[in-house]
Each structure stands twice: as C-alpha cells, then as structure tokens.
Write a protein that holds these residues in place. Structure first.
Motif, PDB file in Angstrom:
ATOM      1  N   GLY A 131       0.773  -1.229   0.000  1.00 53.29           N
ATOM      2  CA  GLY A 131       0.000   0.000   0.000  1.00 53.29           C
ATOM      3  C   GLY A 131       0.809   1.286   0.000  1.00 53.29           C
ATOM      4  O   GLY A 131       0.262   2.362   0.189  1.00 53.29           O
ATOM      5  N   ARG A 132       2.121   1.189  -0.199  1.00 50.11           N
ATOM      6  CA  ARG A 132       2.941   2.404  -0.253  1.00 50.11           C
ATOM      7  C   ARG A 132       3.963   2.281  -1.371  1.00 50.11           C
ATOM      8  O   ARG A 132       4.352   1.187  -1.761  1.00 50.11           O
ATOM      9  N   LEU A 133       4.379   3.431  -1.892  1.00 49.99           N
ATOM     10  CA  LEU A 133       5.438   3.430  -2.894  1.00 49.99           C
ATOM     11  C   LEU A 133       6.782   3.341  -2.190  1.00 49.99           C
ATOM     12  O   LEU A 133       7.003   4.004  -1.174  1.00 49.99           O
ATOM     13  N   ALA A 134       7.670   2.525  -2.725  1.00 46.28           N
ATOM     14  CA  ALA A 134       9.016   2.383  -2.174  1.00 46.28           C
ATOM     15  C   ALA A 134      10.016   2.423  -3.319  1.00 46.28           C
ATOM     16  O   ALA A 134       9.729   1.976  -4.438  1.00 46.28           O
ATOM     17  N   ILE A 135      11.186   2.960  -3.048  1.00 48.20           N
ATOM     18  CA  ILE A 135      12.234   3.083  -4.058  1.00 48.20           C
ATOM     19  C   ILE A 135      12.832   1.712  -4.346  1.00 48.20           C
ATOM     20  O   ILE A 135      13.273   1.012  -3.432  1.00 48.20           O
ATOM     21  N   THR A 136      12.839   1.340  -5.634  1.00 45.27           N
ATOM     22  CA  THR A 136      13.461   0.077  -6.041  1.00 45.27           C
ATOM     23  C   THR A 136      14.813   0.307  -6.695  1.00 45.27           C
ATOM     24  O   THR A 136      15.703  -0.524  -6.547  1.00 45.27           O
ATOM     25  N   THR A 137      14.976   1.405  -7.421  1.00 46.35           N
ATOM     26  CA  THR A 137      16.299   1.772  -7.945  1.00 46.35           C
ATOM     27  C   THR A 137      16.503   3.261  -7.729  1.00 46.35           C
ATOM     28  O   THR A 137      15.575   4.062  -7.869  1.00 46.35           O
ATOM     29  N   LEU A 138      17.735   3.614  -7.383  1.00 52.26           N
ATOM     30  CA  LEU A 138      18.109   4.991  -7.126  1.00 52.26           C
ATOM     31  C   LEU A 138      19.421   5.275  -7.820  1.00 52.26           C
ATOM     32  O   LEU A 138      20.396   4.545  -7.636  1.00 52.26           O
ATOM     33  N   SER A 139      19.419   6.307  -8.645  1.00 57.96           N
ATOM     34  CA  SER A 139      20.636   6.751  -9.304  1.00 57.96           C
ATOM     35  C   SER A 139      20.716   8.257  -9.160  1.00 57.96           C
ATOM     36  O   SER A 139      19.754   8.967  -9.459  1.00 57.96           O
ATOM     37  N   ALA A 140      21.852   8.745  -8.672  1.00 60.15           N
ATOM     38  CA  ALA A 140      22.091  10.180  -8.557  1.00 60.15           C
ATOM     39  C   ALA A 140      23.345  10.500  -9.350  1.00 60.15           C
ATOM     40  O   ALA A 140      24.407   9.945  -9.087  1.00 60.15           O
ATOM     41  N   THR A 141      23.210  11.362 -10.331  1.00 62.42           N
ATOM     42  CA  THR A 141      24.345  11.791 -11.138  1.00 62.42           C
ATOM     43  C   THR A 141      24.694  13.216 -10.749  1.00 62.42           C
ATOM     44  O   THR A 141      23.875  14.118 -10.927  1.00 62.42           O
ATOM     45  N   ILE A 142      25.875  13.399 -10.199  1.00 59.09           N
ATOM     46  CA  ILE A 142      26.326  14.738  -9.839  1.00 59.09           C
ATOM     47  C   ILE A 142      26.990  15.347 -11.069  1.00 59.09           C
ATOM     48  O   ILE A 142      27.959  14.803 -11.594  1.00 59.09           O
ATOM     49  N   LEU A 143      26.441  16.454 -11.527  1.00 56.87           N
ATOM     50  CA  LEU A 143      26.943  17.110 -12.728  1.00 56.87           C
ATOM     51  C   LEU A 143      28.093  18.059 -12.419  1.00 56.87           C
ATOM     52  O   LEU A 143      29.006  18.220 -13.229  1.00 56.87           O
ATOM     53  N   GLU A 144      28.033  18.700 -11.260  1.00 61.33           N
ATOM     54  CA  GLU A 144      29.065  19.663 -10.877  1.00 61.33           C
ATOM     55  C   GLU A 144      29.016  19.849  -9.374  1.00 61.33           C
ATOM     56  O   GLU A 144      27.937  19.866  -8.776  1.00 61.33           O
ATOM     57  N   GLU A 145      30.184  19.974  -8.765  1.00 59.28           N
ATOM     58  CA  GLU A 145      30.271  20.314  -7.347  1.00 59.28           C
ATOM     59  C   GLU A 145      31.398  21.322  -7.179  1.00 59.28           C
ATOM     60  O   GLU A 145      32.471  21.146  -7.767  1.00 59.28           O
ATOM     61  N   ILE A 146      31.120  22.365  -6.418  1.00 58.01           N
ATOM     62  CA  ILE A 146      32.167  23.346  -6.133  1.00 58.01           C
ATOM     63  C   ILE A 146      32.352  23.433  -4.624  1.00 58.01           C
ATOM     64  O   ILE A 146      31.399  23.285  -3.857  1.00 58.01           O
ATOM     65  N   ALA A 147      33.587  23.650  -4.218  1.00 63.65           N
ATOM     66  CA  ALA A 147      33.905  23.815  -2.805  1.00 63.65           C
ATOM     67  C   ALA A 147      34.014  25.299  -2.510  1.00 63.65           C
ATOM     68  O   ALA A 147      34.667  26.049  -3.247  1.00 63.65           O
ATOM     69  N   LEU A 148      33.357  25.712  -1.456  1.00 61.83           N
ATOM     70  CA  LEU A 148      33.415  27.096  -1.013  1.00 61.83           C
ATOM     71  C   LEU A 148      34.198  27.121   0.297  1.00 61.83           C
ATOM     72  O   LEU A 148      34.030  26.249   1.143  1.00 61.83           O
ATOM     73  N   PRO A 149      35.058  28.110   0.500  1.00 63.48           N
ATOM     74  CA  PRO A 149      35.847  28.149   1.736  1.00 63.48           C
ATOM     75  C   PRO A 149      34.966  28.370   2.959  1.00 63.48           C
ATOM     76  O   PRO A 149      33.846  28.884   2.846  1.00 63.48           O
ATOM     77  N   ALA A 150      35.488  28.003   4.116  1.00 67.68           N
ATOM     78  CA  ALA A 150      34.764  28.232   5.358  1.00 67.68           C
ATOM     79  C   ALA A 150      34.554  29.727   5.549  1.00 67.68           C
ATOM     80  O   ALA A 150      35.440  30.532   5.240  1.00 67.68           O
ATOM     81  N   ALA A 151      33.389  30.096   6.016  1.00 71.15           N
ATOM     82  CA  ALA A 151      33.078  31.507   6.242  1.00 71.15           C
ATOM     83  C   ALA A 151      33.830  32.006   7.466  1.00 71.15           C
ATOM     84  O   ALA A 151      34.063  31.270   8.424  1.00 71.15           O
ATOM     85  N   ALA A 152      34.207  33.272   7.430  1.00 68.56           N
ATOM     86  CA  ALA A 152      34.839  33.899   8.592  1.00 68.56           C
ATOM     87  C   ALA A 152      33.787  34.033   9.686  1.00 68.56           C
ATOM     88  O   ALA A 152      32.606  34.257   9.399  1.00 68.56           O
ATOM     89  N   PRO A 153      34.197  33.890  10.940  1.00 71.27           N
ATOM     90  CA  PRO A 153      33.221  34.030  12.027  1.00 71.27           C
ATOM     91  C   PRO A 153      32.563  35.410  11.986  1.00 71.27           C
ATOM     92  O   PRO A 153      33.206  36.408  11.642  1.00 71.27           O
ATOM     93  N   ALA A 154      31.298  35.453  12.310  1.00 72.79           N
ATOM     94  CA  ALA A 154      30.564  36.721  12.314  1.00 72.79           C
ATOM     95  C   ALA A 154      31.115  37.623  13.415  1.00 72.79           C
ATOM     96  O   ALA A 154      31.480  37.161  14.482  1.00 72.79           O
ATOM     97  N   VAL A 155      31.156  38.909  13.128  1.00 70.90           N
ATOM     98  CA  VAL A 155      31.615  39.878  14.102  1.00 70.90           C
ATOM     99  C   VAL A 155      30.397  40.431  14.829  1.00 70.90           C
ATOM    100  O   VAL A 155      29.446  40.872  14.187  1.00 70.90           O
ATOM    101  N   SER A 156      30.450  40.385  16.145  1.00 69.69           N
ATOM    102  CA  SER A 156      29.318  40.868  16.930  1.00 69.69           C
ATOM    103  C   SER A 156      29.325  42.382  16.985  1.00 69.69           C
ATOM    104  O   SER A 156      30.369  43.014  17.177  1.00 69.69           O
ATOM    105  N   THR A 157      28.160  42.968  16.815  1.00 69.04           N
ATOM    106  CA  THR A 157      28.025  44.420  16.936  1.00 69.04           C
ATOM    107  C   THR A 157      27.299  44.770  18.218  1.00 69.04           C
ATOM    108  O   THR A 157      26.928  45.928  18.444  1.00 69.04           O
TER     109      THR A 157
END
Length: 164
Positions: A132-158
């Motif tokens: 009575g429920r839909l369930a995944i029988t096949t799963l394929s994920a194709t990653i087309l592009e991934e970019i890495a972003l540097p860690a953000a600088a800590p926020a400065v409190s005002t």
C-alpha cells in the motif's frame, strides 16, 4: 480534452512519488538511516555511475539490497556536518508494469569542517507499490558539478557598539 479521472490519478501518483523522493532527501539531510530504510524496498538497488566508479565515465556499479544501500548511504553521513537538498523538475511516468519512473534535478549544500560544497545533479528513481505504499526500487544520482566554497569567517558581533 484529457480524461479528468486519469489526470487526477497521474497527479496523485506524481504527488506520492515526489513525497517519497523528498522523504529520501530529508533522511539524507538529517543523517537518518532508519528513515532511509522506510523509503527503500527490500530489494532496492543503488546505481553508481560515471567517473566515481572503477572504469570511469560510462561505467556503473549496482549495489543491491536495502541493508547494503542504507549502509553505503549512511557511510556518507560522517563526511559532513550538515546537508540540505532542493529537488525540482519532477517528471513522473507510470510504466506498463505498474512501476513509477521519476526523473528530477537537484541541488545540494554540504557543510564540512573546511567549508561548504554546493552541487547540482539529476536523480533517476524507480518506485513500486509495496504493502500500500510506494518504495524506491532503484536509485541513481548523477552529480553534474560540485564546487567547494571556503569556510566563512566568524561573524563579528556588533552588540554594545555605539551608533553615531
């Protein structure tokens, strides 16, 4: 003019299939192996394609069985601090055998100790009605592009700063 009951039936199947795909993404985002088990059929298969497998682009590996698929996907949880998916452009078809074929686009963000990764790709998922429920029988994920972003600088409190 299309027959409304058929349109409504397809719309319902599309909604149900999209909900399963969104539950899958939520389980991945939350690092919840139990929720992954709930959306996968017992005989689920994970298809890993392209340059990420031995043999390079054009080749693929298939991992079968719910426990195997959950184990592989859960092993990725430790590689990030958080994750978020956005899924769009769902195209849902009902196949002659009654299975449901879903193709969609996705974006994801992964928070890592050394920064953030942003990627885009395509899902191809097949679902089947089970108990009575839909369930995944096949799963394929194709990653087309991934970019890495540097860690953000800590926020400065005002807090407590004087305004002029």
């Amino acid at each position: 003019m299309p027959d409304l009951p058929d349109d409504r039936g397809l719309a319902e199947i599309g909604w149900r299939a999209g909900t399963v795909l969104h539950r899958y993404c939520r389980a991945i985002d939350q690092g919840d192996a139990g929720a992954l088990r709930e959306v996968l059929a017992a005989d689920a298969a994970l298809v890993v394609a392209g340059g990420s497998v031995e043999g390079g682009p054009g080749s693929e590996q298939v991992f079968s069985g719910r426990d195997t698929v959950v184990g592989i996907l859960a092993s990725l949880f430790d590689q990030r601090q958080w994750a978020r998916h956005l899924v769009s452009n769902l195209l849902v078809d009902v196949e002659p055998d009654g299975s449901v074929d879903v193709r969609s686009s996705f974006q994801y963000w992964l928070g890592r100790a050394d920064g953030t990764a942003h990627g885009v790709g395509d899902y191809h998922v097949t679902l089947r009605e089970t108990d009575g429920r839909l369930a995944i029988t096949t799963l394929s994920a194709t990653i087309l592009e991934e970019i890495a972003l540097p860690a953000a600088a800590p926020a400065v409190s005002t807090a407590g700063a004087a305004t002029i």
